[in-house]
Design a protein around this motif. Structure first.
Motif, PDB file in Angstrom:
ATOM      1  N   SER A  20      -6.627   1.256  -8.419  1.00 37.08           N
ATOM      2  CA  SER A  20      -6.920   2.056  -7.237  1.00 37.08           C
ATOM      3  C   SER A  20      -7.739   3.316  -7.533  1.00 37.08           C
ATOM      4  O   SER A  20      -8.414   3.842  -6.673  1.00 37.08           O
ATOM      5  CB  SER A  20      -5.629   2.432  -6.517  1.00 37.08           C
ATOM      6  OG  SER A  20      -4.758   3.089  -7.377  1.00 37.08           O
ATOM      7  N   GLN A  24      -7.690   7.550  -2.936  1.00 38.96           N
ATOM      8  CA  GLN A  24      -7.196   8.414  -1.886  1.00 38.96           C
ATOM      9  C   GLN A  24      -8.285   9.333  -1.341  1.00 38.96           C
ATOM     10  O   GLN A  24      -8.160   9.888  -0.266  1.00 38.96           O
ATOM     11  CB  GLN A  24      -5.988   9.225  -2.366  1.00 38.96           C
ATOM     12  CG  GLN A  24      -6.301  10.268  -3.417  1.00 38.96           C
ATOM     13  CD  GLN A  24      -6.178   9.702  -4.814  1.00 38.96           C
ATOM     14  OE1 GLN A  24      -6.362   8.518  -5.027  1.00 38.96           O
ATOM     15  NE2 GLN A  24      -5.861  10.562  -5.773  1.00 38.96           N
ATOM     16  N   LYS A  50       7.705   4.882   0.274  1.00 44.35           N
ATOM     17  CA  LYS A  50       6.777   5.945   0.655  1.00 44.35           C
ATOM     18  C   LYS A  50       6.746   7.045  -0.406  1.00 44.35           C
ATOM     19  O   LYS A  50       5.669   7.580  -0.726  1.00 44.35           O
ATOM     20  CB  LYS A  50       7.171   6.508   2.017  1.00 44.35           C
ATOM     21  CG  LYS A  50       6.925   5.558   3.167  1.00 44.35           C
ATOM     22  CD  LYS A  50       7.398   6.122   4.492  1.00 44.35           C
ATOM     23  CE  LYS A  50       6.489   7.217   5.001  1.00 44.35           C
ATOM     24  NZ  LYS A  50       6.846   7.630   6.387  1.00 44.35           N
ATOM     25  N   PHE A  53       4.734   5.856  -3.426  1.00 43.02           N
ATOM     26  CA  PHE A  53       3.296   5.876  -3.151  1.00 43.02           C
ATOM     27  C   PHE A  53       2.762   7.307  -3.104  1.00 43.02           C
ATOM     28  O   PHE A  53       1.671   7.598  -3.620  1.00 43.02           O
ATOM     29  CB  PHE A  53       3.022   5.162  -1.830  1.00 43.02           C
ATOM     30  CG  PHE A  53       1.570   5.038  -1.475  1.00 43.02           C
ATOM     31  CD1 PHE A  53       0.760   4.111  -2.122  1.00 43.02           C
ATOM     32  CD2 PHE A  53       1.021   5.851  -0.494  1.00 43.02           C
ATOM     33  CE1 PHE A  53      -0.586   3.996  -1.795  1.00 43.02           C
ATOM     34  CE2 PHE A  53      -0.321   5.747  -0.163  1.00 43.02           C
ATOM     35  CZ  PHE A  53      -1.138   4.813  -0.809  1.00 43.02           C
ATOM     36  N   HIS A  57      -0.604   9.219  -4.592  1.00 42.66           N
ATOM     37  CA  HIS A  57      -1.638   9.434  -3.570  1.00 42.66           C
ATOM     38  C   HIS A  57      -1.154  10.490  -2.579  1.00 42.66           C
ATOM     39  O   HIS A  57      -0.929  10.192  -1.400  1.00 42.66           O
ATOM     40  CB  HIS A  57      -1.938   8.117  -2.847  1.00 42.66           C
ATOM     41  CG  HIS A  57      -2.267   6.991  -3.765  1.00 42.66           C
ATOM     42  ND1 HIS A  57      -3.474   6.900  -4.445  1.00 42.66           N
ATOM     43  CD2 HIS A  57      -1.543   5.905  -4.148  1.00 42.66           C
ATOM     44  CE1 HIS A  57      -3.484   5.805  -5.176  1.00 42.66           C
ATOM     45  NE2 HIS A  57      -2.329   5.192  -5.024  1.00 42.66           N
ATOM     46  N   VAL A  62       0.818   7.562   5.351  1.00 35.93           N
ATOM     47  CA  VAL A  62       1.201   6.168   5.603  1.00 35.93           C
ATOM     48  C   VAL A  62       1.985   6.117   6.904  1.00 35.93           C
ATOM     49  O   VAL A  62       3.008   6.800   7.044  1.00 35.93           O
ATOM     50  CB  VAL A  62       2.049   5.590   4.456  1.00 35.93           C
ATOM     51  CG1 VAL A  62       2.478   4.160   4.783  1.00 35.93           C
ATOM     52  CG2 VAL A  62       1.260   5.625   3.144  1.00 35.93           C
ATOM     53  N   ALA A 323      -4.761   0.168  -0.410  1.00 34.49           N
ATOM     54  CA  ALA A 323      -3.792  -0.611   0.369  1.00 34.49           C
ATOM     55  C   ALA A 323      -2.952  -1.491  -0.547  1.00 34.49           C
ATOM     56  O   ALA A 323      -1.737  -1.630  -0.349  1.00 34.49           O
ATOM     57  CB  ALA A 323      -4.524  -1.455   1.403  1.00 34.49           C
ATOM     58  N   ASP A 325      -2.156  -0.850  -3.566  1.00 37.36           N
ATOM     59  CA  ASP A 325      -1.213  -0.007  -4.298  1.00 37.36           C
ATOM     60  C   ASP A 325      -0.015   0.341  -3.418  1.00 37.36           C
ATOM     61  O   ASP A 325       1.106   0.512  -3.918  1.00 37.36           O
ATOM     62  CB  ASP A 325      -1.904   1.266  -4.786  1.00 37.36           C
ATOM     63  CG  ASP A 325      -1.290   1.792  -6.076  1.00 37.36           C
ATOM     64  OD1 ASP A 325      -0.854   0.964  -6.905  1.00 37.36           O
ATOM     65  OD2 ASP A 325      -1.227   3.018  -6.249  1.00 37.36           O
ATOM     66  N   LEU A 326      -0.221   0.437  -2.114  1.00 33.88           N
ATOM     67  CA  LEU A 326       0.909   0.637  -1.213  1.00 33.88           C
ATOM     68  C   LEU A 326       1.814  -0.591  -1.232  1.00 33.88           C
ATOM     69  O   LEU A 326       3.054  -0.454  -1.225  1.00 33.88           O
ATOM     70  CB  LEU A 326       0.414   0.897   0.210  1.00 33.88           C
ATOM     71  CG  LEU A 326       1.507   1.034   1.281  1.00 33.88           C
ATOM     72  CD1 LEU A 326       2.518   2.131   0.927  1.00 33.88           C
ATOM     73  CD2 LEU A 326       0.889   1.307   2.644  1.00 33.88           C
ATOM     74  N   SER A 329       4.017  -0.311  -4.137  1.00 33.66           N
ATOM     75  CA  SER A 329       5.135   0.612  -3.896  1.00 33.66           C
ATOM     76  C   SER A 329       6.224  -0.054  -3.067  1.00 33.66           C
ATOM     77  O   SER A 329       7.415   0.176  -3.277  1.00 33.66           O
ATOM     78  CB  SER A 329       4.634   1.874  -3.186  1.00 33.66           C
ATOM     79  OG  SER A 329       3.850   2.664  -4.047  1.00 33.66           O
TER      80      SER A 329
END
Length: 415
Positions: A20, A24, A50, A53, A57, A62, A323, A325-326, A329
């Motif tokens: 990633s 960000q 959250k 993540f 970032h 989010v 996205a 990488d989210l 998480s």
């Protein structure tokens, strides 16, 4: 597959392989659609994800948008048609995801470091590519009420191994307690999916089972036909609760089992209709888990399971790496441990330990070692819809097994 679902003091997966980079700086907000984030039992899970993540970032917002499940795929279909919508979205494993894979980003380069830690990838894959990362393992254990067994003079530690023994035991339970054999909800046409996957390994030969999963399904096989005959016979012979076709699977039917009105239910192993839910009404040591009773001599009963739910990334997202990488998480060990602890979900993370959760969860975890993919997950969403409609007609007596098999074969061919 490693199935020691052990927590073993692990934290979130390391992100050293995440591509990633400085994503960000390119995008400052990600929108997630699902049907879980608004549920109290998922609050700790979403919170952990959250926080995980945000550490990497901090400048990215989010936003989770919890959609109603009964409208979810319709809303998602509209977004896909428009080519815009959420960056990340939740899917059930199997046909619901595969039918929409063209709108999703292949995640293989982003989740390579998670492949050995998480199980259930196949349900979120198509043509050799991964389109979502599994959050839970979904399967269909046959739960039984040990107290009802005891009242009927049956040994709760030795559930029946053959279909004849099973039906005989159900007759004894009904005579002693008035409880039916199965708690079945088929208002949505979903009950047949549970029945097919829950009992199928006790009917099909190992070769037939493998062929089914591989897409080489023989709808003319006597063993395949036998599953649907059992479905009809269970209704005709009064093994099910009254009004199965008018009883919702989610969540009305689970109360039938929890309140002792039925001795068995083919339930779930995720975060609803499962061991932890039942434990709120039944003592944990009175909730049994059994393998499918053998109907044919060549069957090999096993726990049917696949990836349950998983998060995918939309092709239209502005920053795919961010996205993705989210999603990582949302499948971190810390987040999934919280989901198991609060909701009772059997998480996809094979390092999470469920041994302290009670005998039912322990039995499910043990079954994963020799478990096989669920039969209904191999079918397209179109064929599942056809099967649901036909299952209602079989219970009501408005169609025959022969006609149902012909229509299912035709749907599967064009599926």
């Amino acid at each position: 597959m490693a199935a020691a679902l052990a927590v073993a003091g692990c934290g979130s997966a390391t992100r050293t392989d995440s591509p990633s980079g400085d994503s960000q700086q390119k995008q400052h907000k990600l929108v997630v659609w699902d049907w879980k984030s608004g549920e109290p039992a998922a609050a700790a899970y979403i919170g952990k994800a959250k926080a995980d993540f945000a550490k990497r970032h901090p400048g990215v917002t989010v936003e989770f948008v919890a959609q109603p499940f009964d409208q979810y795929y319709t809303l998602l279909g509209s977004a896909i048609q428009a080519g815009k919508g959420p960056d990340v979205m939740l899917f059930n494993g199997g046909g619901q995801l595969r039918d929409r894979a063209g709108a999703l980003l292949p995640l293989d380069p982003y989740v390579a470091g998670d492949r050995s830690r998480l199980a259930g990838w196949e349900a979120f894959s198509k043509d050799g590519k991964v389109y979502a990362a599994p959050v839970t393992l979904q399967g269909h254990p046959i739960y039984y009420n040990k107290t009802l067994y005891e009242k009927a003079g049956l040994d709760p530690a030795a559930p029946p191994k053959t279909w004849d023994e099973f039906v005989s035991g159900c007759a004894a339970i009904k005579k002693a307690t008035g409880a039916t054999c199965f708690a079945l909800g088929n208002k949505e046409g979903i009950g047949i999916q549970f029945f097919l996957s829950g009992l199928g390994s006790g009917v099909l030969t190992p070769r037939e089972y493998d062929d089914w999963i591989a897409g080489k399904r023989d709808w003319t096989s006597p063993h395949v036909r036998r599953i649907f005959e059992l479905w009809k016979e269970s209704g005709d012979k009064g093994l099910n609760n009254d009004g199965a076709n008018s009883t919702a699977m989610f969540t009305d039917i689970f109360s039938v089992f929890e309140t002792g009105k039925a001795a068995h239910i083919i339930g779930l192993m995720s975060d609803i209709g499962h061991w932890k839910d039942f434990g709120e009404f039944l003592p944990p040591d009175k909730i049994g888990v059994m393998r499918a009773p053998v109907v044919t001599g060549a069957a090999a009963p096993s726990l049917p399971f696949d990836g349950g739910i998983g998060y995918a990334v939309a092709k239209w997202t502005k920053d795919p790496a961010l996205a993705a990488d989210l999603v990582r998480s949302l499948t971190s060990t810390d987040a999934l441990t919280a989901f198991y602890a609060e909701a009772g979900a059997i998480a996809s993370d094979t390092t999470i330990d469920v041994s302290q959760a009670g005998p039912a969860a322990t039995a499910i975890a043990a079954g994963i070692k020799t478990g096989r993919p669920a039969l209904h997950v191999a079918l397209s969403s179109k064929t599942l819809d056809v099967m649901g409609r036909l299952s209602q007609q079989l219970l009501s007596g408005s169609t025959t097994v022969d006609k149902a098999m012909e229509q299912l074969a035709a749907s599967d061919r064009t599926g």
